[in-house]
Scaffold this motif. Sequence first.
Motif, PDB file in Angstrom:
ATOM      1  N   THR A 258     -39.410 -44.715 -99.529  1.00  0.00           N
ATOM      2  CA  THR A 258     -38.869 -46.021 -99.267  1.00  0.00           C
ATOM      3  C   THR A 258     -37.844 -45.822 -98.175  1.00  0.00           C
ATOM      4  O   THR A 258     -37.154 -45.300 -97.901  1.00  0.00           O
ATOM      5  N   GLY A 259     -38.412 -46.790 -96.919  1.00  0.00           N
ATOM      6  CA  GLY A 259     -37.318 -46.815 -95.843  1.00  0.00           C
ATOM      7  C   GLY A 259     -37.225 -47.906 -95.274  1.00  0.00           C
ATOM      8  O   GLY A 259     -37.828 -49.105 -95.929  1.00  0.00           O
ATOM      9  N   SER A 260     -36.416 -48.120 -94.536  1.00  0.00           N
ATOM     10  CA  SER A 260     -36.131 -49.444 -94.024  1.00  0.00           C
ATOM     11  C   SER A 260     -36.994 -49.973 -92.623  1.00  0.00           C
ATOM     12  O   SER A 260     -37.275 -50.971 -92.562  1.00  0.00           O
ATOM     13  N   HIS A 261     -37.674 -48.753 -91.956  1.00  0.00           N
ATOM     14  CA  HIS A 261     -38.440 -49.139 -90.871  1.00  0.00           C
ATOM     15  C   HIS A 261     -39.579 -47.971 -90.795  1.00  0.00           C
ATOM     16  O   HIS A 261     -39.355 -46.888 -91.238  1.00  0.00           O
ATOM     17  N   LEU A 262     -40.758 -48.520 -90.561  1.00  0.00           N
ATOM     18  CA  LEU A 262     -41.808 -47.605 -90.270  1.00  0.00           C
ATOM     19  C   LEU A 262     -42.422 -47.467 -89.164  1.00  0.00           C
ATOM     20  O   LEU A 262     -42.480 -48.596 -88.288  1.00  0.00           O
ATOM     21  N   LEU A 263     -42.332 -46.244 -88.441  1.00  0.00           N
ATOM     22  CA  LEU A 263     -42.684 -46.121 -87.084  1.00  0.00           C
ATOM     23  C   LEU A 263     -44.091 -45.168 -87.063  1.00  0.00           C
ATOM     24  O   LEU A 263     -44.121 -44.294 -87.574  1.00  0.00           O
ATOM     25  N   ILE A 264     -45.073 -46.046 -86.363  1.00  0.00           N
ATOM     26  CA  ILE A 264     -46.511 -45.382 -86.401  1.00  0.00           C
ATOM     27  C   ILE A 264     -46.548 -44.552 -84.780  1.00  0.00           C
ATOM     28  O   ILE A 264     -46.503 -45.169 -83.881  1.00  0.00           O
ATOM     29  N   ALA A 265     -46.522 -43.335 -85.129  1.00  0.00           N
ATOM     30  CA  ALA A 265     -46.710 -42.373 -83.674  1.00  0.00           C
ATOM     31  C   ALA A 265     -48.068 -41.336 -84.160  1.00  0.00           C
ATOM     32  O   ALA A 265     -47.703 -40.152 -84.106  1.00  0.00           O
ATOM     33  N   ALA A 266     -49.180 -42.045 -84.465  1.00  0.00           N
ATOM     34  CA  ALA A 266     -50.217 -40.992 -84.840  1.00  0.00           C
ATOM     35  C   ALA A 266     -51.328 -41.003 -83.830  1.00  0.00           C
ATOM     36  O   ALA A 266     -52.442 -41.509 -84.167  1.00  0.00           O
ATOM     37  N   GLY A 267     -50.962 -40.738 -82.813  1.00  0.00           N
ATOM     38  CA  GLY A 267     -52.126 -40.477 -81.647  1.00  0.00           C
ATOM     39  C   GLY A 267     -52.022 -41.849 -80.827  1.00  0.00           C
ATOM     40  O   GLY A 267     -51.653 -42.809 -81.108  1.00  0.00           O
ATOM     41  N   ARG A 268     -53.003 -41.605 -79.761  1.00  0.00           N
ATOM     42  CA  ARG A 268     -53.263 -42.468 -78.785  1.00  0.00           C
ATOM     43  C   ARG A 268     -54.473 -43.107 -78.596  1.00  0.00           C
ATOM     44  O   ARG A 268     -55.488 -42.220 -78.910  1.00  0.00           O
ATOM     45  N   ASN A 269     -54.950 -44.176 -78.335  1.00  0.00           N
ATOM     46  CA  ASN A 269     -56.174 -44.802 -77.925  1.00  0.00           C
ATOM     47  C   ASN A 269     -56.357 -45.204 -76.571  1.00  0.00           C
ATOM     48  O   ASN A 269     -55.220 -45.778 -76.000  1.00  0.00           O
ATOM     49  N   PRO A 270     -57.359 -44.971 -75.888  1.00  0.00           N
ATOM     50  CA  PRO A 270     -57.581 -45.272 -74.440  1.00  0.00           C
ATOM     51  C   PRO A 270     -57.622 -46.755 -74.352  1.00  0.00           C
ATOM     52  O   PRO A 270     -58.353 -47.339 -75.168  1.00  0.00           O
ATOM     53  N   ASN A 271     -56.866 -47.459 -73.408  1.00  0.00           N
ATOM     54  CA  ASN A 271     -57.141 -48.956 -72.895  1.00  0.00           C
ATOM     55  C   ASN A 271     -58.390 -49.274 -72.150  1.00  0.00           C
ATOM     56  O   ASN A 271     -58.548 -49.223 -71.134  1.00  0.00           O
ATOM     57  N   LEU A 272     -59.660 -49.200 -72.775  1.00  0.00           N
ATOM     58  CA  LEU A 272     -60.969 -49.761 -72.274  1.00  0.00           C
ATOM     59  C   LEU A 272     -61.367 -51.125 -72.811  1.00  0.00           C
ATOM     60  O   LEU A 272     -62.187 -51.476 -71.799  1.00  0.00           O
ATOM     61  N   ASP A 273     -60.822 -51.761 -73.506  1.00  0.00           N
ATOM     62  CA  ASP A 273     -61.187 -53.004 -73.864  1.00  0.00           C
ATOM     63  C   ASP A 273     -61.043 -53.986 -72.586  1.00  0.00           C
ATOM     64  O   ASP A 273     -60.016 -53.945 -71.957  1.00  0.00           O
ATOM     65  N   GLY A 274     -62.195 -54.611 -72.427  1.00  0.00           N
ATOM     66  CA  GLY A 274     -62.119 -55.863 -71.252  1.00  0.00           C
ATOM     67  C   GLY A 274     -62.485 -55.347 -69.988  1.00  0.00           C
ATOM     68  O   GLY A 274     -62.536 -56.166 -68.976  1.00  0.00           O
ATOM     69  N   LEU A 275     -62.581 -53.957 -69.700  1.00  0.00           N
ATOM     70  CA  LEU A 275     -63.302 -53.494 -68.631  1.00  0.00           C
ATOM     71  C   LEU A 275     -64.485 -53.739 -68.266  1.00  0.00           C
ATOM     72  O   LEU A 275     -65.234 -53.726 -67.154  1.00  0.00           O
ATOM     73  N   ASP A 276     -65.545 -53.936 -69.108  1.00  0.00           N
ATOM     74  CA  ASP A 276     -66.882 -54.159 -69.122  1.00  0.00           C
ATOM     75  C   ASP A 276     -67.318 -52.756 -68.400  1.00  0.00           C
ATOM     76  O   ASP A 276     -68.109 -53.063 -67.327  1.00  0.00           O
ATOM     77  N   LEU A 277     -67.132 -51.775 -68.679  1.00  0.00           N
ATOM     78  CA  LEU A 277     -67.482 -50.373 -68.163  1.00  0.00           C
ATOM     79  C   LEU A 277     -69.371 -50.413 -68.143  1.00  0.00           C
ATOM     80  O   LEU A 277     -69.623 -49.861 -67.347  1.00  0.00           O
ATOM     81  N   GLU A 278     -69.978 -51.169 -68.952  1.00  0.00           N
ATOM     82  CA  GLU A 278     -71.160 -50.948 -69.198  1.00  0.00           C
ATOM     83  C   GLU A 278     -72.013 -51.365 -67.897  1.00  0.00           C
ATOM     84  O   GLU A 278     -72.875 -51.024 -67.366  1.00  0.00           O
ATOM     85  N   ALA A 279     -71.275 -52.697 -67.443  1.00  0.00           N
ATOM     86  CA  ALA A 279     -71.688 -53.337 -66.102  1.00  0.00           C
ATOM     87  C   ALA A 279     -71.767 -52.355 -65.124  1.00  0.00           C
ATOM     88  O   ALA A 279     -72.610 -52.679 -64.154  1.00  0.00           O
ATOM     89  N   ALA A 280     -70.875 -51.433 -64.878  1.00  0.00           N
ATOM     90  CA  ALA A 280     -70.908 -50.375 -63.966  1.00  0.00           C
ATOM     91  C   ALA A 280     -71.539 -49.182 -64.150  1.00  0.00           C
ATOM     92  O   ALA A 280     -71.725 -48.331 -63.466  1.00  0.00           O
TER      93      ALA A 280
END
Length: 289
Positions: A258-280
């Motif tokens: 049990t803690g006062s704060h929970l910090l999530i530092a479990a890896g990174r995801n690329p910011n690709l949402d909204g780029l519409d890469l399929e169109a290119a």
Amino acid sequence: MAEILKPDICVIGGGSGGLSVAAGASQMGADVVLLERDKMGGDCLNYGCVPSKAAIAAGHAAQIMRTADRFGIANVVPSVDFQGVHDHIHGVIAGIAPHDSVERFEGLGVKVIQEEGRFTGPGEVTAGDTRIQAKKFVVSTGSSAGVPPIPGIEDVPYLTNETVFDLTEPPSHMIVVGGGPIGSELAQAHRRLGAEVTMLEMFTILGKDDPEVTEVVKNRMAEEGIDLREGIKIAKVAKDVDGVTVTLDKDGTEETVTGSHLLIAAGRNPNLDGLDLEAAGIDYERKGI
């Protein structure tokens, strides 16, 4: 009617990578358009390298006071003003921000558009009311903290690198999920600033780094009082009167922290949402382009 621009290069993303490309290309004579939908400087300036190193410096100053006897000076238990630490971190960000600002890059000859960019074809990106038909596109949209699908995570407050530097009150006990570089540096900084810290890692802490160097770091963190737990599976998380309770599964045996704060530092995801890469016609997967 939409404005049409035809630069040499269109850079999507105003973080450290995109700014380096935009500045360098412009200074070598290219016509450059830079798109940034959020804060100039991206993750590095606002949520990553700069604030984390400022926090580490504050923690280092506190630790020097605790261990000054090696210099022939009496050890002192530091009194940490966490609001002051917060102000120090954000002061460092503010000091560097002008170097990454819209004004500076426009002064370098870069056209900065503060809108989200999305591909509408192989040779065109739309940003707000502007269509950019560039000879080359640079996708430099960075990454965001990955949040693992832990049962109960949607019902508890948690921190990531994008929110942890906004704390103005000291966490009494920070539980860090993830033992990579980000989790490790933030765990040690907060421990040195007075928090109790528990680190939870499914595999091994700093598992991608040199084993001999990693052993030195892990030993130092343990000496400083960080509770390091490896080979841990998180069964669930839940709100608690004191903050958050994490239920662990290690070799079939359950226990809770049990803690006062929970910090999530479990890896990174690329910011690709909204780029519409399929169109290119740009191929990509979960890990990136």
